[in-house]
Design a protein around this motif. Structure first.
Motif, PDB file in Angstrom:
ATOM      1  N   GLN A 198       0.698  -1.075  -0.028  1.00 44.08           N
ATOM      2  CA  GLN A 198       0.039  -0.098  -0.114  1.00 44.08           C
ATOM      3  C   GLN A 198       0.698   1.349  -0.146  1.00 44.08           C
ATOM      4  OE1 GLN A 198      -2.469   0.333   3.297  1.00 44.08           O
ATOM      5  NE2 GLN A 198      -3.516   2.202   2.837  1.00 44.08           N
ATOM      6  N   ILE A 199       0.576   2.176  -0.826  1.00 45.32           N
ATOM      7  CA  ILE A 199       1.289   3.475  -0.982  1.00 45.32           C
ATOM      8  C   ILE A 199       0.824   4.359   0.000  1.00 45.32           C
ATOM      9  CG2 ILE A 199       1.636   5.556  -2.162  1.00 45.32           C
ATOM     10  CD1 ILE A 199       1.622   3.789  -4.827  1.00 45.32           C
ATOM     11  N   THR A 200       1.454   4.781   1.007  1.00 48.62           N
ATOM     12  CA  THR A 200       1.026   5.739   1.900  1.00 48.62           C
ATOM     13  C   THR A 200       1.448   7.194   1.865  1.00 48.62           C
ATOM     14  OG1 THR A 200       2.936   5.128   3.466  1.00 48.62           O
ATOM     15  CG2 THR A 200       1.043   3.833   3.752  1.00 48.62           C
ATOM     16  N   ASP A 242       9.848   7.850 -11.205  1.00 56.08           N
ATOM     17  CA  ASP A 242      11.067   7.694 -10.276  1.00 56.08           C
ATOM     18  C   ASP A 242      10.441   7.106  -9.212  1.00 56.08           C
ATOM     19  OD1 ASP A 242      13.036   7.767  -8.311  1.00 56.08           O
ATOM     20  OD2 ASP A 242      13.510   9.825  -8.344  1.00 56.08           O
ATOM     21  N   PRO A 243      10.779   5.680  -8.877  1.00 58.31           N
ATOM     22  CA  PRO A 243      10.148   4.602  -8.108  1.00 58.31           C
ATOM     23  C   PRO A 243      10.485   4.784  -6.774  1.00 58.31           C
ATOM     24  CG  PRO A 243      11.542   3.386  -9.601  1.00 58.31           C
ATOM     25  CD  PRO A 243      11.450   4.791 -10.235  1.00 58.31           C
ATOM     26  N   LEU A 244      11.598   5.742  -6.425  1.00 64.90           N
ATOM     27  CA  LEU A 244      12.227   5.788  -5.212  1.00 64.90           C
ATOM     28  C   LEU A 244      11.724   7.009  -4.394  1.00 64.90           C
ATOM     29  CD1 LEU A 244      15.843   4.745  -5.877  1.00 64.90           C
ATOM     30  CD2 LEU A 244      13.922   3.376  -5.141  1.00 64.90           C
ATOM     31  N   THR A 245      10.686   7.756  -4.972  1.00 67.17           N
ATOM     32  CA  THR A 245      10.111   9.117  -4.239  1.00 67.17           C
ATOM     33  C   THR A 245       8.950   8.656  -3.536  1.00 67.17           C
ATOM     34  OG1 THR A 245       9.019   9.488  -6.205  1.00 67.17           O
ATOM     35  CG2 THR A 245      11.111  10.329  -6.223  1.00 67.17           C
ATOM     36  N   LYS A 246       8.365   7.408  -3.272  1.00 67.93           N
ATOM     37  CA  LYS A 246       7.132   7.175  -2.643  1.00 67.93           C
ATOM     38  C   LYS A 246       7.428   6.476  -1.191  1.00 67.93           C
ATOM     39  CE  LYS A 246       6.190   2.975  -5.518  1.00 67.93           C
ATOM     40  NZ  LYS A 246       7.517   3.086  -6.122  1.00 67.93           N
ATOM     41  N   MET A 286       4.858  -4.328 -10.201  1.00 69.12           N
ATOM     42  CA  MET A 286       5.898  -5.227  -9.475  1.00 69.12           C
ATOM     43  C   MET A 286       6.353  -4.842  -8.031  1.00 69.12           C
ATOM     44  SD  MET A 286       9.208  -6.801 -11.629  1.00 69.12           S
ATOM     45  CE  MET A 286      10.035  -8.172 -10.822  1.00 69.12           C
ATOM     46  N   PRO A 287       5.578  -5.527  -7.067  1.00 67.28           N
ATOM     47  CA  PRO A 287       6.086  -5.039  -5.704  1.00 67.28           C
ATOM     48  C   PRO A 287       7.232  -5.593  -5.293  1.00 67.28           C
ATOM     49  CG  PRO A 287       3.925  -5.791  -5.796  1.00 67.28           C
ATOM     50  CD  PRO A 287       4.541  -6.168  -7.204  1.00 67.28           C
ATOM     51  N   SER A 288       8.075  -4.823  -4.653  1.00 69.33           N
ATOM     52  CA  SER A 288       9.269  -5.428  -3.979  1.00 69.33           C
ATOM     53  C   SER A 288       9.141  -5.881  -2.652  1.00 69.33           C
ATOM     54  CB  SER A 288      10.359  -4.315  -4.198  1.00 69.33           C
ATOM     55  OG  SER A 288      11.616  -4.700  -3.441  1.00 69.33           O
ATOM     56  N   LEU A 302       7.610  -1.154  -8.005  1.00 70.19           N
ATOM     57  CA  LEU A 302       6.941  -0.421  -9.380  1.00 70.19           C
ATOM     58  C   LEU A 302       5.661  -0.294  -9.497  1.00 70.19           C
ATOM     59  CD1 LEU A 302       9.918  -2.300 -11.686  1.00 70.19           C
ATOM     60  CD2 LEU A 302       9.831   0.083 -10.692  1.00 70.19           C
ATOM     61  N   THR A 303       5.207   0.694  -9.994  1.00 72.18           N
ATOM     62  CA  THR A 303       3.722   1.024 -10.112  1.00 72.18           C
ATOM     63  C   THR A 303       3.461   1.684 -11.525  1.00 72.18           C
ATOM     64  OG1 THR A 303       3.645   3.344  -9.324  1.00 72.18           O
ATOM     65  CG2 THR A 303       3.733   1.525  -7.501  1.00 72.18           C
TER      66      THR A 303
END
Length: 380
Positions: free
Chosen positions: A231-233, A243-247, A316-318, A326-327
Motif C-alpha cells: 500500500q502506498i502511504t 521515479d520509483p524511489l520517491t514514494k 511489480m512490488p518489491s 514499481l507502479t
C-alpha cells in the motif's frame, strides 16, 4: 493528445487487454497441446486434434509477442527488473515454446510411431509449461519480488529460481494451467466430434473444477493466510516523471483488498472468473460448445482482472525494498513514447483482430477423420 496521467492508465489497461488476449487466443491452442496426449489415443486422432489449432497457432503468437513488446516499450523498468528476477523462468518458457513450431512442422514428416510420439509430447510440453510458469510468476508478484534499486536505478534481484516455486506460487500455477486447459478444452470440443469430443468434454469439466477450486483457495489464502499486500502511504503525483524511489510503501494484511473496498463493483471480476468457468463446464457438457468457449473466455477476463484490480497501481512490488516497488505511475516511458505507441495501437490492433476473425471464419467447422485422410499432404 491525452495528458501523461491518462496515458499511464490507458497503457495499464492496454497491457491488461494484451494479457487477456494472449490467454484467450494463444491460451486455447496451448490448452489443446496440454490435452493432446490424453484425449487422442491413435495417430489419426492426434492428427485431428493438432489440425484444430495447426493453421492458427502461429498467428495467435502475435498476442504474446505484442504483449512482451508493449511491456518493454511502455514499462521499461518493469521489463528490465522482471527479466533480471525471472530470468531462468523466462528461459524455461522459451525453451518450452521451442517445441511448438518444430512440433507442428516436423511431426508428420516421418511415418514412424516413435518419431511422432516424441513430437506429440513436445507439443504437450509447449502447451503445459508456459501457463504454469506464468501463473507461478503472478503468484510471486502478489507476494512481492525480492529486488531493490541503487541510486542510479540499477535493479538487483536477490532471490533465486527455486524461491519462485513456493506454495502460493505453485497454487497460482495450477490455477493458470487449469484455466488454459479449460480454454483449450472448450475450443477442442467445438472443433471435434465423436470419441475425441467425449474425452475432451470430461477433461474440460475436470479443468473447470480444478480452476475454480484453486482460484477460490488462492483468494482465501490472500484473505486469511497471513499474506501481506502493498500500500502506498505517501502522496503520489500521477503526472510526475517516473521515479520509483520517491514514494513510501508499507505492507499490510488487507492491502490487496483495499481497491475492492473502495469500489465494490470490482467484486464482479472474481465472480465472473468463477461463474464463467462453471458455466463453461455446464455448457460444454450439454453440447453448447461455442457458448462454452465464450464463457471460458469470460472466466479468463475475470481471473486476470481480479489480480490486476487487487494490485493496482502496483505492477511489480518489491518484498525487500517496498519503496522501490514499481507502479503504474513510476515505471513507465515518456509522455511522447506512450502517445506514439497509443496511435500505433489504435491503427494496428483492429487490423489484427479483423484478420484473426476472418481466418477463423474461413477455417471454421469440425476437423474429422475423413478430412485428414482426404487432405493427407496438407494436414499436420
Amino acid at each position: 493528445m491525452f495528458d501523461y496521467e491518462t496515458l499511464k492508465i490507458i497503457w495499464w489497461l492496454l497491457v491488461g487487454v494484451l494479457l487477456v488476449g494472449f490467454a484467450i487466443m494463444d491460451g486455447h491452442d496451448m490448452g489443446v497441446g496440454t490435452l493432446l496426449p490424453f484425449v487422442a489415443h491413435s495417430d489419426i486422432e492426434r492428427r485431428i486434434v493438432i489440425n484444430t489449432v495447426g493453421p492458427h497457432w502461429d498467428g495467435n503468437q502475435v498476442w504474446f509477442i505484442t504483449g512482451g513488446g508493449a511491456i518493454f516499450a511502455a514499462w521499461p523498468l518493469v521489463y528490465a527488473t522482471a527479466f533480471s528476477g525471472f530470468y531462468w523462468a523466462m528461459l524455461a518458457v522459451l525453451w518450452a515454446l521451442f517445441f511448438r513450431p518444430v512440433g507442428f512442422d516436423y511431426r508428420s514428416k516421418i511415418h514412424h510411431p516413435t518419431w511422432r510420439s516424441i513430437w506429440d509430447w513436445g507439443l504437450f510440453i509447449g502447451g503445459f509449461v508456459p501457463p504454469v510458469i506464468f501463473g507461478v510468476a503472478f503468484g510471486n508478484l502478489l507476494q512481492g519480488v525480492p529486488f531493490h534499486f541503487d541510486d542510479n536505478l540499477v535493479s538487483y534481484y536477490t532471490g533465486s529460481f527455486w524461491e519462485l516455486l513456493n506454495p502460493f506460487g505453485l497454487l497460482a500455477g495450477v490455477v493458470s494451467s487449469a484455466m488454459i486447459t479449460l480454454q483449450g478444452g472448450t475450443y477442442l470440443a467445438h472443433r471435434t466430434e465423436g470419441t475425441i469430443q467425449a474425452r475432451t468434454v470430461r477433461a474440460t469439466v475436470a479443468a473447470a473444477v480444478v480452476m475454480v477450486a484453486g482460484f477460490v483457495a488462492a483468494g482465501l489464502w490472500l484473505q486469511w493466510g497471513g499474506m501481506e499486500g502493498f500500500q502506498i502511504t505517501s502522496v503520489v503525483n500521477p503526472a510526475a516523471l517516473p521515479d520509483p524511489l520517491t514514494k513510501t510503501v508499507v505492507r499490510s494484511a488487507d492491502a490487496w483488498w483495499l481497491n475492492y473496498q473502495r469500489v465494490p463493483a470490482l467484486w464482479l471480476l472474481p465472480l465472473l472468473g468463477v461463474a464463467g468457468a462453471l458455466a463453461a463446464a455446464a455448457l460444454v457438457a450439454v453440447g453448447r460448445t461455442l457458448c462454452a468457449f465464450v464463457a471460458s473466455s469470460l472466466a479468463v477476463v475475470g481471473v486476470i482482472g481480479t489480480a490486476g484490480a487487487a494490485m493496482f497501481p502496483f505492477v511489480m512490488p518489491s518484498s525487500t525494498m517496498p519503496n522501490a516497488s514499481l507502479t503504474v505511475w513510476d515505471s513507465v516511458s515518456s509522455h511522447l513514447t506512450l502517445g506514439l505507441m497509443l496511435g500505433a495501437t489504435v491503427i494496428f490492433m483492429p487490423l489484427i483482430v479483423l484478420y484473426t476473425g476472418w481466418a477463423y471464419r474461413v477455417m471454421r467447422g469440425k476437423v474429422t477423420e475423413a478430412y485428414i485422410r482426404d487432405n493427407d499432404h496438407a494436414a499436420y
